[in-house]
Design an enzyme around this catalytic site. Sequence first.
Site, PDB file in Angstrom:
ATOM      1  N   LYS A  47       0.822  -1.220   0.000  1.00  0.00           N
ATOM      2  CA  LYS A  47       0.000   0.000   0.000  1.00  0.00           C
ATOM      3  C   LYS A  47       0.853   1.266   0.000  1.00  0.00           C
ATOM      4  O   LYS A  47       0.493   2.258  -0.619  1.00  0.00           O
ATOM      5  CB  LYS A  47      -0.850   0.060   1.272  1.00  0.00           C
ATOM      6  CG  LYS A  47      -1.959  -0.922   1.369  1.00  0.00           C
ATOM      7  CD  LYS A  47      -2.720  -0.643   2.663  1.00  0.00           C
ATOM      8  CE  LYS A  47      -3.595  -1.826   3.020  1.00  0.00           C
ATOM      9  NZ  LYS A  47      -4.531  -1.513   4.089  1.00  0.00           N
ATOM     10  N   ASN A  68      -4.575   1.457  -1.556  1.00  0.00           N
ATOM     11  CA  ASN A  68      -5.011   0.057  -1.385  1.00  0.00           C
ATOM     12  C   ASN A  68      -5.816  -0.425  -2.594  1.00  0.00           C
ATOM     13  O   ASN A  68      -6.112  -1.612  -2.707  1.00  0.00           O
ATOM     14  CB  ASN A  68      -5.831  -0.139  -0.104  1.00  0.00           C
ATOM     15  CG  ASN A  68      -7.266   0.313  -0.273  1.00  0.00           C
ATOM     16  OD1 ASN A  68      -7.531   1.333  -0.902  1.00  0.00           O
ATOM     17  ND2 ASN A  68      -8.198  -0.449   0.267  1.00  0.00           N
ATOM     18  N   ASP A 102      -9.641   2.524   2.414  1.00  0.00           N
ATOM     19  CA  ASP A 102      -9.575   2.065   3.808  1.00  0.00           C
ATOM     20  C   ASP A 102     -10.131   3.102   4.793  1.00  0.00           C
ATOM     21  O   ASP A 102     -10.840   2.748   5.728  1.00  0.00           O
ATOM     22  CB  ASP A 102      -8.116   1.809   4.221  1.00  0.00           C
ATOM     23  CG  ASP A 102      -7.571   0.512   3.634  1.00  0.00           C
ATOM     24  OD1 ASP A 102      -8.358  -0.421   3.416  1.00  0.00           O
ATOM     25  OD2 ASP A 102      -6.353   0.447   3.413  1.00  0.00           O
ATOM     26  N   GLY A 127      -3.391   2.277  19.609  1.00  0.00           N
ATOM     27  CA  GLY A 127      -2.594   1.814  18.468  1.00  0.00           C
ATOM     28  C   GLY A 127      -2.197   2.965  17.567  1.00  0.00           C
ATOM     29  O   GLY A 127      -3.006   3.860  17.292  1.00  0.00           O
ATOM     30  N   ALA A 128      -0.941   2.951  17.137  1.00  0.00           N
ATOM     31  CA  ALA A 128      -0.446   4.012  16.255  1.00  0.00           C
ATOM     32  C   ALA A 128       0.381   3.410  15.128  1.00  0.00           C
ATOM     33  O   ALA A 128       1.353   4.001  14.660  1.00  0.00           O
ATOM     34  CB  ALA A 128       0.364   5.029  17.053  1.00  0.00           C
ATOM     35  N   GLY A 129      -0.009   2.198  14.686  1.00  0.00           N
ATOM     36  CA  GLY A 129       0.622   1.604  13.507  1.00  0.00           C
ATOM     37  C   GLY A 129      -0.073   2.140  12.265  1.00  0.00           C
ATOM     38  O   GLY A 129      -0.704   3.215  12.317  1.00  0.00           O
ATOM     39  N   ASN A 151      -0.514   4.358  22.766  1.00  0.00           N
ATOM     40  CA  ASN A 151       0.209   3.315  22.040  1.00  0.00           C
ATOM     41  C   ASN A 151       1.317   2.773  22.926  1.00  0.00           C
ATOM     42  O   ASN A 151       1.884   3.509  23.743  1.00  0.00           O
ATOM     43  CB  ASN A 151       0.815   3.888  20.744  1.00  0.00           C
ATOM     44  CG  ASN A 151       1.312   2.790  19.833  1.00  0.00           C
ATOM     45  OD1 ASN A 151       0.594   1.839  19.554  1.00  0.00           O
ATOM     46  ND2 ASN A 151       2.554   2.885  19.381  1.00  0.00           N
ATOM     47  N   ARG A 152       1.593   1.460  22.781  1.00  0.00           N
ATOM     48  CA  ARG A 152       2.665   0.831  23.566  1.00  0.00           C
ATOM     49  C   ARG A 152       3.947   1.656  23.447  1.00  0.00           C
ATOM     50  O   ARG A 152       4.577   1.996  24.426  1.00  0.00           O
ATOM     51  CB  ARG A 152       2.879  -0.598  23.065  1.00  0.00           C
ATOM     52  CG  ARG A 152       4.000  -1.325  23.739  1.00  0.00           C
ATOM     53  CD  ARG A 152       4.104  -2.734  23.245  1.00  0.00           C
ATOM     54  NE  ARG A 152       4.368  -2.814  21.801  1.00  0.00           N
ATOM     55  CZ  ARG A 152       4.549  -3.934  21.129  1.00  0.00           C
ATOM     56  NH1 ARG A 152       4.443  -5.094  21.745  1.00  0.00           N
ATOM     57  NH2 ARG A 152       4.799  -3.914  19.836  1.00  0.00           N
ATOM     58  N   GLY A 240     -14.077  -5.808  13.431  1.00  0.00           N
ATOM     59  CA  GLY A 240     -13.544  -5.139  12.245  1.00  0.00           C
ATOM     60  C   GLY A 240     -14.006  -5.674  10.895  1.00  0.00           C
ATOM     61  O   GLY A 240     -13.526  -5.207   9.852  1.00  0.00           O
TER      62      GLY A 240
HETATM   63  P1  NAP Z   1       0.893  -2.393  12.621  1.00  0.00           P
HETATM   64  O1  NAP Z   1       1.237  -1.250  11.745  1.00  0.00           O
HETATM   65  O2  NAP Z   1       1.835  -3.522  12.751  1.00  0.00           O
HETATM   66  O3  NAP Z   1       0.617  -1.788  14.095  1.00  0.00           O
HETATM   67  C1  NAP Z   1       0.400  -2.652  15.199  1.00  0.00           C
HETATM   68  C2  NAP Z   1      -0.075  -1.835  16.393  1.00  0.00           C
HETATM   69  O4  NAP Z   1      -0.372  -2.736  17.476  1.00  0.00           O
HETATM   70  C3  NAP Z   1       0.976  -0.864  16.913  1.00  0.00           C
HETATM   71  O5  NAP Z   1       0.321   0.245  17.471  1.00  0.00           O
HETATM   72  C4  NAP Z   1       1.655  -1.707  18.011  1.00  0.00           C
HETATM   73  O6  NAP Z   1       2.285  -0.947  18.998  1.00  0.00           O
HETATM   74  C5  NAP Z   1       0.466  -2.409  18.595  1.00  0.00           C
HETATM   75  N1  NAP Z   1       0.833  -3.659  19.277  1.00  0.00           N
HETATM   76  C6  NAP Z   1       1.311  -4.790  18.707  1.00  0.00           C
HETATM   77  N2  NAP Z   1       1.528  -5.708  19.645  1.00  0.00           N
HETATM   78  C7  NAP Z   1       1.194  -5.148  20.842  1.00  0.00           C
HETATM   79  C8  NAP Z   1       1.216  -5.591  22.192  1.00  0.00           C
HETATM   80  N3  NAP Z   1       1.642  -6.830  22.517  1.00  0.00           N
HETATM   81  N4  NAP Z   1       0.778  -4.745  23.148  1.00  0.00           N
HETATM   82  C9  NAP Z   1       0.349  -3.515  22.832  1.00  0.00           C
HETATM   83  N5  NAP Z   1       0.315  -3.024  21.575  1.00  0.00           N
HETATM   84  C10 NAP Z   1       0.733  -3.830  20.593  1.00  0.00           C
HETATM   85  O7  NAP Z   1      -0.493  -3.051  12.222  1.00  0.00           O
HETATM   86  P2  NAP Z   1      -1.762  -2.342  11.536  1.00  0.00           P
HETATM   87  O8  NAP Z   1      -1.756  -2.586  10.088  1.00  0.00           O
HETATM   88  O9  NAP Z   1      -1.840  -0.932  12.054  1.00  0.00           O
HETATM   89  O10 NAP Z   1      -2.957  -3.225  12.149  1.00  0.00           O
HETATM   90  C11 NAP Z   1      -3.388  -3.058  13.487  1.00  0.00           C
HETATM   91  C12 NAP Z   1      -4.591  -3.967  13.781  1.00  0.00           C
HETATM   92  O11 NAP Z   1      -5.688  -3.587  12.953  1.00  0.00           O
HETATM   93  C13 NAP Z   1      -4.325  -5.440  13.477  1.00  0.00           C
HETATM   94  O12 NAP Z   1      -4.967  -6.216  14.467  1.00  0.00           O
HETATM   95  C14 NAP Z   1      -4.996  -5.681  12.142  1.00  0.00           C
HETATM   96  O13 NAP Z   1      -5.462  -7.014  12.050  1.00  0.00           O
HETATM   97  C15 NAP Z   1      -6.170  -4.701  12.238  1.00  0.00           C
HETATM   98  N6  NAP Z   1      -6.636  -4.251  10.887  1.00  0.00           N
HETATM   99  C16 NAP Z   1      -7.906  -4.557  10.537  1.00  0.00           C
HETATM  100  C17 NAP Z   1      -8.381  -4.160   9.300  1.00  0.00           C
HETATM  101  C18 NAP Z   1      -9.801  -4.499   8.909  1.00  0.00           C
HETATM  102  O14 NAP Z   1     -10.126  -4.419   7.731  1.00  0.00           O
HETATM  103  N7  NAP Z   1     -10.646  -4.842   9.842  1.00  0.00           N
HETATM  104  C19 NAP Z   1      -7.561  -3.421   8.442  1.00  0.00           C
HETATM  105  C20 NAP Z   1      -6.259  -3.110   8.854  1.00  0.00           C
HETATM  106  C21 NAP Z   1      -5.804  -3.536  10.088  1.00  0.00           C
HETATM  107  P3  NAP Z   1       3.834  -0.496  18.814  1.00  0.00           P
HETATM  108  O15 NAP Z   1       3.795   0.731  17.946  1.00  0.00           O
HETATM  109  O16 NAP Z   1       4.287  -0.212  20.189  1.00  0.00           O
HETATM  110  O17 NAP Z   1       4.556  -1.635  18.165  1.00  0.00           O
END
Ligand code: NAP
Length: 275
Positions: A47, A68, A102, A127-129, A151-152, A240
């Site tokens: 993306k 996307n 998205d 969350g801030a990914g 965020n962690r 989600g």
């Molecule tokens: P990402 O960029 O990898 O970000 C992961 C996030 O989760 C970061 O904020 C990370 O914190 C936090 N995290 C991971 N492990 C953790 C833990 N053990 N304790 C606390 N915080 C933790 O992933 P992403 O793409 O943003 O996705 C985030 C979530 O959204 C996922 O569960 C994904 O499945 C979901 N999602 C759903 C959809 C949908 O269509 N429903 C679409 C996109 C994403 P740090 O910054 O500290 O690492």
Amino acid sequence: MQNAGLAALGLNWRYLAFEVDPEHLGKALQGAKAMNFVGLNLTVPHKLLAVDMVDALDESAKAWGAVNTIAFEGRDEHGAWRPARDFADGPRETRLHGFNTDADAITRALREDLGLELSGAKILLLGAGGAGRTAALKVASEGVAELFLVNRTRSKAETVANEIRLRHPGLKVTTGYPAGPVDLLLNATSLGLKPGDPVPFDGQQFSLRQAGAVYDMIYRPAETALLKAAKAVGCRTANGLGMLLYQGVKALELWTGQTAPLEVMRQALERNVYG
Ligand code: NAP
């Protein structure tokens, strides 16, 4: 869900999944163009990479810095760009037009699946990914009253907060937990994906009794520890799956120019994800 949607629209198109090494993304996109694809979707990490590989960026892709959805377009005899579907034998000159479906899907899910009015709402976002950043920027653009980011890795929440302050100087954005009630707790962390994962917030600093509604971006498992606990204290909840559905619905509409068969796609998605 896309193939169910295409069938319901009476189109003999197919939606296929390809695993592409990020190193070969450029070649894969050029291959799809050469084969007269109508469009395609991209997932992480493609993306972000695709932003620099498309010929034109829609406002949606510019705003969120990620593509996307790509719609292939051909140039007609007057020099105008038209969707690939308008060219029976494939266009002579083709361009890749990048979109992002998205961000709209997040707010559509909050409105339709939770009945949440974003304007004036107070939101705690965990969350801030990639997904957390997009959600934060998107809800900020919808006139929310106050945003709390947790965020962690705190510095990442600070970076997102600063980005919001630049784009929306009037909005109150804080990093840390709220002292009082919020309309929504939105989980955009990956905590909850694995069986046995705990709730993604610090119970010493926040109670679910402070939240009117809880949205978990995770859809598998269908009920995370967070959603279970939120239901137990009477919060409105949604997982989600709606987000996934609505980004796909919007993409299908971009490719076909038709209204997507929402319920057909929802049922196909539920069947495939939950069996
Ligand atoms: P990402 O960029 O990898 O970000 C992961 C996030 O989760 C970061 O904020 C990370 O914190 C936090 N995290 C991971 N492990 C953790 C833990 N053990 N304790 C606390 N915080 C933790 O992933 P992403 O793409 O943003 O996705 C985030 C979530 O959204 C996922 O569960 C994904 O499945 C979901 N999602 C759903 C959809 C949908 O269509 N429903 C679409 C996109 C994403 P740090 O910054 O500290 O690492």
